[in-house]
Write a protein that holds these residues in place. Structure first.
Motif, PDB file in Angstrom:
ATOM      1  N   VAL A 159      42.082  23.113  13.569  1.00 36.22           N
ATOM      2  CA  VAL A 159      43.051  22.091  13.995  1.00 36.22           C
ATOM      3  C   VAL A 159      44.225  22.825  14.632  1.00 36.22           C
ATOM      4  O   VAL A 159      44.785  23.748  14.033  1.00 36.22           O
ATOM      5  N   THR A 160      44.600  22.428  15.819  1.00 33.60           N
ATOM      6  CA  THR A 160      45.692  23.104  16.524  1.00 33.60           C
ATOM      7  C   THR A 160      47.032  22.421  16.231  1.00 33.60           C
ATOM      8  O   THR A 160      47.072  21.261  15.808  1.00 33.60           O
ATOM      9  N   GLY A 161      48.112  23.170  16.463  1.00 35.43           N
ATOM     10  CA  GLY A 161      49.450  22.601  16.372  1.00 35.43           C
ATOM     11  C   GLY A 161      50.037  22.519  14.983  1.00 35.43           C
ATOM     12  O   GLY A 161      51.048  21.850  14.766  1.00 35.43           O
ATOM     13  N   ILE A 162      49.411  23.192  14.020  1.00 31.59           N
ATOM     14  CA  ILE A 162      49.925  23.182  12.642  1.00 31.59           C
ATOM     15  C   ILE A 162      50.133  24.623  12.192  1.00 31.59           C
ATOM     16  O   ILE A 162      49.163  25.353  11.933  1.00 31.59           O
ATOM     17  N   GLY A 163      51.381  25.065  12.118  1.00 32.64           N
ATOM     18  CA  GLY A 163      51.707  26.402  11.653  1.00 32.64           C
ATOM     19  C   GLY A 163      51.024  27.483  12.473  1.00 32.64           C
ATOM     20  O   GLY A 163      50.878  27.387  13.692  1.00 32.64           O
ATOM     21  N   GLY A 164      50.566  28.515  11.775  1.00 31.39           N
ATOM     22  CA  GLY A 164      49.896  29.626  12.432  1.00 31.39           C
ATOM     23  C   GLY A 164      48.404  29.436  12.550  1.00 31.39           C
ATOM     24  O   GLY A 164      47.676  30.362  12.893  1.00 31.39           O
ATOM     25  N   GLY A 165      47.932  28.240  12.242  1.00 33.10           N
ATOM     26  CA  GLY A 165      46.503  27.940  12.285  1.00 33.10           C
ATOM     27  C   GLY A 165      46.121  27.047  11.129  1.00 33.10           C
ATOM     28  O   GLY A 165      46.682  27.158  10.037  1.00 33.10           O
ATOM     29  N   ALA A 166      45.193  26.128  11.372  1.00 34.14           N
ATOM     30  CA  ALA A 166      44.767  25.204  10.323  1.00 34.14           C
ATOM     31  C   ALA A 166      43.274  24.933  10.445  1.00 34.14           C
ATOM     32  O   ALA A 166      42.693  25.023  11.538  1.00 34.14           O
ATOM     33  N   VAL A 167      42.663  24.616   9.316  1.00 34.01           N
ATOM     34  CA  VAL A 167      41.238  24.314   9.263  1.00 34.01           C
ATOM     35  C   VAL A 167      41.051  23.055   8.431  1.00 34.01           C
ATOM     36  O   VAL A 167      41.553  22.969   7.301  1.00 34.01           O
ATOM     37  N   GLN A 168      40.350  22.072   8.995  1.00 30.30           N
ATOM     38  CA  GLN A 168      40.060  20.838   8.262  1.00 30.30           C
ATOM     39  C   GLN A 168      38.704  20.986   7.593  1.00 30.30           C
ATOM     40  O   GLN A 168      37.688  21.203   8.252  1.00 30.30           O
ATOM     41  N   LEU A 169      38.683  20.893   6.282  1.00 32.43           N
ATOM     42  CA  LEU A 169      37.445  20.988   5.524  1.00 32.43           C
ATOM     43  C   LEU A 169      36.962  19.608   5.112  1.00 32.43           C
ATOM     44  O   LEU A 169      37.762  18.740   4.732  1.00 32.43           O
ATOM     45  N   THR A 170      35.650  19.392   5.174  1.00 32.24           N
ATOM     46  CA  THR A 170      34.998  18.221   4.589  1.00 32.24           C
ATOM     47  C   THR A 170      33.678  18.696   3.992  1.00 32.24           C
ATOM     48  O   THR A 170      33.161  19.753   4.376  1.00 32.24           O
ATOM     49  N   ARG A 171      33.139  17.925   3.096  1.00 28.95           N
ATOM     50  CA  ARG A 171      31.855  18.298   2.500  1.00 28.95           C
ATOM     51  C   ARG A 171      30.775  18.278   3.581  1.00 28.95           C
ATOM     52  O   ARG A 171      30.647  17.302   4.330  1.00 28.95           O
ATOM     53  N   ALA A 172      30.003  19.352   3.661  1.00 33.46           N
ATOM     54  CA  ALA A 172      28.972  19.446   4.694  1.00 33.46           C
ATOM     55  C   ALA A 172      27.890  18.395   4.522  1.00 33.46           C
ATOM     56  O   ALA A 172      27.291  17.934   5.492  1.00 33.46           O
TER      57      ALA A 172
END
Length: 206
Positions: free
Chosen positions: A140-153
């Motif tokens: 996910v862009t635009g959040i701090g130094g980098g972000a990752v959205q996790l969901t159950r695979a």
């Protein structure tokens, strides 16, 4: 007789003074033990901890997060009750429950139906979570130094956003309905997590 009486009085005075000093030392030691127990640190001595308060939990989080520049000692000060409630649609008022005494630097805002949690994540856990095949990880862009959205695979449920600000890693989780176990609320929850993370970045030194 006068000399003997004066001598006994002097001895009594010395004994009384020593007793008072010992009591004061014991009280100081006991106070430190209660503070250590309330902090929840591994080195705390065994015993009954004092009731948790925002000040004791805040002191514990300060010690744990001393190396993270610009981060408030109180995690519950990063977001307001109004911001958290609005992010989940405003159907219910979510209130900060106070800094956690079980997790270092963590706060939960909750109602009977929903909740949002914000917590710090160490480097190892951040790496493990983002690489775990049980979760789908999307940048996910635009959040701090980098972000990752996790969901159950497996089904896309239980979203959680991991993001980085300066030297610190954080996780924010929004649950719109405590009773739901499927992915029906995932769009609303991921939207809330990302909106709240953007608000949190400014308070976290970003």
């Amino acid at each position: 007789m006068g000399t003997a009486t004066a001598g006994l009085a002097a001895v009594a005075l010395l004994v009384t003074g020593c007793g008072s000093g010992g009591s004061g030392g014991s009280g100081g030691s006991g106070g430190g033990g209660a503070d250590a127990a309330a902090s929840g640190t591994p080195s705390a001595p065994a015993g009954t901890a004092a009731p948790a308060t925002a000040s004791t939990a805040g002191a514990a989080s300060t010690a744990v997060g001393a190396g993270v520049a610009g981060r408030p000692a109180d995690p519950c000060s990063v977001l307001t009750n109004a911001q958290v409630s609005a992010a989940l649609g405003g159907a219910s008022q979510l209130l900060a429950e106070g800094p956690s005494t079980e997790r270092p630097w963590s706060c939960t805002w909750g109602s009977r139906r929903a909740y949002v949690s914000l917590r710090s994540v160490d480097d190892a856990s951040f790496a493990q979570l983002t690489a775990n095949p049980a979760f789908r990880a999307e940048p996910v862009t635009g959040i701090g130094g980098g972000a990752v959205q996790l969901t159950r695979a497996s089904d896309g449920s239980q979203p959680e956003l991991l993001f980085t600000v300066g030297a610190g890693h954080y996780a924010i989780e929004a649950v719109a309905d405590r009773g739901a176990t499927d992915s029906s609320n995932t769009p609303a929850e991921t939207s809330a997590e990302q909106a709240l993370a953007r608000l949190a970045v400014a308070k976290l030194g970003g």
